[in-house]
Design a protein around this motif. Structure first.
Motif, short mmCIF file in Angstrom:
data_model
loop_
_atom_site.label_atom_id
_atom_site.label_comp_id
_atom_site.label_asym_id
_atom_site.label_seq_id
_atom_site.Cartn_x
_atom_site.Cartn_y
_atom_site.Cartn_z
N LEU A 43 11.20 -10.72 7.01
CA LEU A 43 11.12 -9.94 5.79
C LEU A 43 9.66 -9.80 5.35
N THR A 44 8.87 -10.84 5.51
CA THR A 44 7.44 -10.78 5.14
C THR A 44 6.73 -9.72 5.98
N GLN A 45 6.98 -9.72 7.27
CA GLN A 45 6.36 -8.71 8.13
C GLN A 45 6.82 -7.31 7.76
N GLU A 46 8.10 -7.18 7.49
CA GLU A 46 8.64 -5.87 7.11
C GLU A 46 8.03 -5.38 5.80
N ALA A 47 7.83 -6.28 4.85
CA ALA A 47 7.22 -5.90 3.58
C ALA A 47 5.80 -5.37 3.81
N PHE A 48 5.03 -6.05 4.65
CA PHE A 48 3.68 -5.58 4.94
C PHE A 48 3.70 -4.24 5.68
N LEU A 49 4.63 -4.09 6.60
CA LEU A 49 4.72 -2.81 7.31
C LEU A 49 5.04 -1.66 6.36
N ARG A 50 5.95 -1.90 5.45
CA ARG A 50 6.30 -0.85 4.48
C ARG A 50 5.14 -0.58 3.53
N TYR A 51 4.43 -1.64 3.19
CA TYR A 51 3.26 -1.48 2.33
C TYR A 51 2.22 -0.59 3.00
N VAL A 52 1.93 -0.89 4.25
CA VAL A 52 0.94 -0.09 4.99
C VAL A 52 1.43 1.34 5.14
N ALA A 53 2.72 1.50 5.45
CA ALA A 53 3.28 2.84 5.64
C ALA A 53 3.22 3.66 4.36
N SER A 54 3.43 3.05 3.25
CA SER A 54 3.48 3.80 2.00
C SER A 54 2.10 4.15 1.47
N ARG A 55 1.14 3.29 1.76
CA ARG A 55 -0.25 3.49 1.30
C ARG A 55 -0.32 3.72 -0.21
N GLN A 56 0.67 3.19 -0.94
CA GLN A 56 0.68 3.37 -2.39
C GLN A 56 -0.37 2.50 -3.06
N ALA A 57 -0.76 1.44 -2.43
CA ALA A 57 -1.70 0.52 -3.06
C ALA A 57 -3.13 0.90 -2.71
#
Length: 178
Positions: A43-57
């Motif tokens: 789940l931690t890896q998936e959260a980072f992947l989604r974070y990178v994919a979204s580029r919202q931050a």
């Protein structure tokens, strides 16, 4: 820990720094909710992947990045729990026994009571030192030397008493099953 991120799109160094700063805390957060180390790591890896994919931050505020990551992780946890409720949770075969009902079935319980009665009767027929040697070894966990000292016999006699007791009990149990 203070981490500064460049404004605009995060570079790979920024994502790496973000991962180093927050991944352990995020994994612990997921583990507390899921009680499954592998699922928490995934789940931690998936959260980072989604974070990178979204580029919202894309903000320069590392604090906002942290909260966004926790929000992603929280959503993933909710999704995982819902999916497990719907589909049932898959567990490794080694853990399946832990999920089984601990109460034995009625026929198993009856067989176990009969076996115990047969075993107790076999123990009652044993000579006192033979019975004591077996019980001290198997129930109390004493070594042959400790049993020898307690019963005032040699360690080799302890072995002979235990072997005799086991043979008698096994014969009685096999005769009862026949």
């Amino acid at each position: 820990m203070n981490v500064s991120f460049r404004g605009g799109t995060h570079g790979s160094a920024d994502i790496d720094a973000l991962f180093r700063v927050y991944s352990d805390d995020l994994r612990r957060y997921a583990y507390r909710r899921l009680r499954d180390r592998e699922a928490a790591a995934d789940l931690t890896q998936e959260a980072f992947l989604r974070y990178v994919a979204s580029r919202q931050a894309e903000r320069s505020d590392a604090h906002a990045s942290q909260f966004f990551l926790w929000r992603i992780a929280g959503n993933l946890i909710v999704d995982l729990v819902r999916r497990e409720r719907r589909q049932g949770r898959s567990v490794p075969l080694e853990q399946a026994a832990l999920l089984a009902d601990a109460a034995p079935l009625a026929d198993r319980s009856l067989i176990a009571r009969q076996d115990f009665a047969t075993f107790k009767a076999a123990l009652d027929e044993l000579p006192p030192k033979t019975r004591a040697a077996l019980l001290l070894n198997r129930i109390e966990g004493l070594t042959h030397a400790e049993i020898a000292a307690r019963l005032a016999i040699s360690p080799s006699m302890v072995s002979k008493h235990i072997m005799k007791a086991l043979r008698v009990c096994l014969r009685k149990l096999e005769a009862a099953d026949a």
